[in-house]
Design an enzyme around this catalytic site. Structure first.
Site, PDB file in Angstrom:
ATOM      1  N   ILE A 151       0.172   2.310  -0.146  1.00  7.12           N
ATOM      2  CA  ILE A 151      -0.508   1.115  -0.667  1.00  7.12           C
ATOM      3  C   ILE A 151      -1.993   1.058  -0.324  1.00  7.12           C
ATOM      4  CG2 ILE A 151       1.554  -0.329  -0.745  1.00  7.12           C
ATOM      5  CD1 ILE A 151       0.711  -1.553   1.929  1.00  7.12           C
ATOM      6  N   ASP A 153     -16.155  -4.216  13.611  1.00 12.81           N
ATOM      7  CA  ASP A 153     -15.963  -3.624  12.275  1.00 12.81           C
ATOM      8  C   ASP A 153     -15.549  -4.705  11.284  1.00 12.81           C
ATOM      9  OD1 ASP A 153     -16.046  -1.591  10.422  1.00 12.81           O
ATOM     10  OD2 ASP A 153     -14.006  -0.875  10.838  1.00 12.81           O
ATOM     11  N   GLY A 183      -7.496   3.392   5.094  1.00 17.54           N
ATOM     12  CA  GLY A 183      -8.660   2.920   5.830  1.00 17.54           C
ATOM     13  C   GLY A 183      -9.127   3.966   6.813  1.00 17.54           C
ATOM     14  N   VAL A 191      -1.784   3.869   4.615  1.00 20.32           N
ATOM     15  CA  VAL A 191      -0.936   2.710   4.858  1.00 20.32           C
ATOM     16  C   VAL A 191       0.209   2.739   3.857  1.00 20.32           C
ATOM     17  CG1 VAL A 191      -0.828   0.195   5.051  1.00 20.32           C
ATOM     18  CG2 VAL A 191      -2.956   1.396   5.612  1.00 20.32           C
ATOM     19  N   PHE A 230      -8.384   4.233   9.849  1.00 20.42           N
ATOM     20  CA  PHE A 230      -7.294   4.664  10.722  1.00 20.42           C
ATOM     21  C   PHE A 230      -6.442   5.727  10.043  1.00 20.42           C
ATOM     22  CE2 PHE A 230      -3.113   4.428  12.620  1.00 20.42           C
ATOM     23  CZ  PHE A 230      -3.360   4.215  13.961  1.00 20.42           C
TER      24      PHE A 230
END
Length: 487
Positions: free
Chosen positions: A30, A155, A33, A38, A35
């Protein structure tokens, strides 16, 4: 590195997460980012048995190539396990099995704010409520997490503000945050500033010094994303205005901020709602970090902007704002103005300059000591007195306005203006002033021939009139009346 024992209750077996996401299937993907990727999935409320009801989750899968690693992974877990707030995302658990590092959150069905910025379905009221919620979350991090600590996010951006089913803002992505003592002005000194280009505080970048005001700057960029429907980085724009922060400052200096606000939002905005919102947003972008507001002040001003909007839409009584009539005329022209009577004042005179339109209004009041006070001139920036008629409407001591009527429409330059006005008091009617009372020498002007007027009228009981509000520039672009709250 093993996770601290206190967090063991949040561990979720890797096989459960794989099953929930169909082994990280592309069909469950979905978003992505800093990281990593997701995934959406269905996970039982109790991970000890898959016979329990399932909840929809979002799973972040760490990608070490993306620049974040073990430190950010641990920081996210510790932060969301330690601090709880209605405007922070909910961490349900994590997995640190083998080579996989996974974070499991409650899935927020409306996704992130950035994907809705340009949507014409998201109203100004909804956007205000989202901004208020996000600001409350950041204010909690700065001042509410504990008596001796503050948390700086580092952030802040629209993609890190998630929206639940009721469009409530939920702050996410705490991997870069840092914790510092509340009594220390500068959290710490770093060599390279962290964050996302376009949102990062220029002072943080140039000095390496991180403060709460660095978060404030980033949030200011988000506020302008919300009203402009643009991202922090603007495509197809001149280099010096490629950043939204520079772009809005450029238009502020030119006096053309209205031209870059989403048109459908301008149609909805109560003028003072926009004014309060834009004022606090510009303060956030102040180059001098000492001149930037606190998150607490941002919350207060955004709530004020929301109150102005709600009072105008519903005419619900509010002690601070009173009631308002409809605003007749342009929602985009000129600048907002407010003339409100003090508790001991009575309106004694209205000075009206007009020709084809209502060019300007000046109000004179008398206080309980008998002193006269004259307002500034609202409108009339063109100062073409030789083209204008002036009428002074003198009111008796016991005379007050109980109604207003007039027309508004677009002139030859396609600008919507107040064309004519009549004022009704408890003693007589004054006017009409403006187009319907224009000298015959104006009859051949193309501007006059091309206008199409819309009539308006409203009245109220004696004792309720409390002032005027509207928008004005070269002319009176829009006008409405302030009314006292009915007890």
């Amino acid at each position: 590195m093993s996770l601290v024992q206190e967090l063991d209750h949040l561990k979720i077996p890797l096989e459960h997460i794989k099953l929930a996401t169909n082994n990280f299937s592309n069909d469950n993907f979905i978003g992505q980012g800093g990281f990593g990727r997701v995934y959406k999935g269905q996970l039982p409320l109790s991970t000890t048995s898959f016979d329990n009801p399932a909840t929809t989750v979002a799973v972040k899968r760490l990608d070490v190539k993306g620049g974040q690693g073990q430190h950010e992974f641990l920081m996210e877990i510790v932060m969301l396990a330690s601090y709880k707030h209605d405007n922070l995302v909910s961490l349900l658990g994590f997995s640190d099995d083998g080579h996989e590092k996974l974070l499991v959150y409650k899935h927020e069905v409306n996704g992130s704010l950035d994907i809705h910025l340009s949507s014409t379905n998201l109203t100004w009221e909804q956007r205000l409520k989202i901004c208020v919620g996000a600001a409350k979350g950041f204010e909690y991090l700065h001042n509410g997490v504990s008596a001796g600590h503050k948390v700086l996010h580092r952030d802040i951006k629209s993609s890190n503000i998630l929206l639940d089913a009721n469009w409530v803002a939920k702050i996410s992505d705490f991997g870069l945050c840092t914790i510092g003592p509340t009594n220390q002005q500068f959290t710490f000194l770093v060599t390279n500033a962290c964050g996302t280009f376009g949102y990062v505080d220029p002072q943080y970048v140039s000095t390496g010094v991180l403060t709460k005001e660095s978060d404030v700057y980033s949030f200011g960029v988000v506020l302008f994303e919300v009203i402009c429907g643009r991202y922090a980085m603007i495509k197809n724009c001149e280099e010096e205005r490629r950043l939204l922060s520079r772009f809005v400052k450029f238009h502020k200096q030119k006096g053309t901020l209205d031209t870059i606000i989403m048109p459908h939002l301008l149609e909805q905005m109560e003028p003072y709602s926009l004014q309060v919102f834009s004022n606090i947003a510009f303060q956030c972008l102040n180059e001098d970090r000492k001149q930037r507001p606190t998150m607490g002040l941002i919350v207060k001003d955004l709530e004020t902007a929301l109150k102005y909007q709600l009072v105008t839409q519903t005419t619900v009584s509010e002690p601070e704002f009173g009631r308002r009539t409809k605003l007749w005329g342009s929602m985009t022209g000129g600048s907002p103005f407010l003339f409100k009577l003090e508790s001991d004042e009575k309106l004694r005179k209205i000075t009206i300059y007009h020709d084809m339109w209502i060019n300007s209004l000046i109000f004179t009041t008398q206080d309980s000591n008998g002193l006269l006070h004259t307002s500034q001139e609202f409108g009339g920036l063109h100062n073409r007195r030789q083209w204008e008629e002036m009428f002074v409407m003198d009111l008796d001591a016991d005379e007050e306005i109980t109604g207003i009527s007039g027309t508004y429409g677009r002139n030859g330059s396609d600008v919507e203006l107040i064309m004519s006005l009549s004022f009704v008091t408890n003693k007589e009617t004054y006017g009409p002033f403006g187009k319907s009372n224009t000298k015959s020498t104006y009859a051949n002007f193309s501007e006059l021939r091309r206008t199409t007027n819309t009539h308006f009228s409203e009245s109220w009981d004696s004792g309720l009139f409390d002032g005027f509000y509207g928008r004005c520039g070269w002319f009176v672009d829009a006008l409405g009346c302030c009314l006292k709250t009915i007890n």
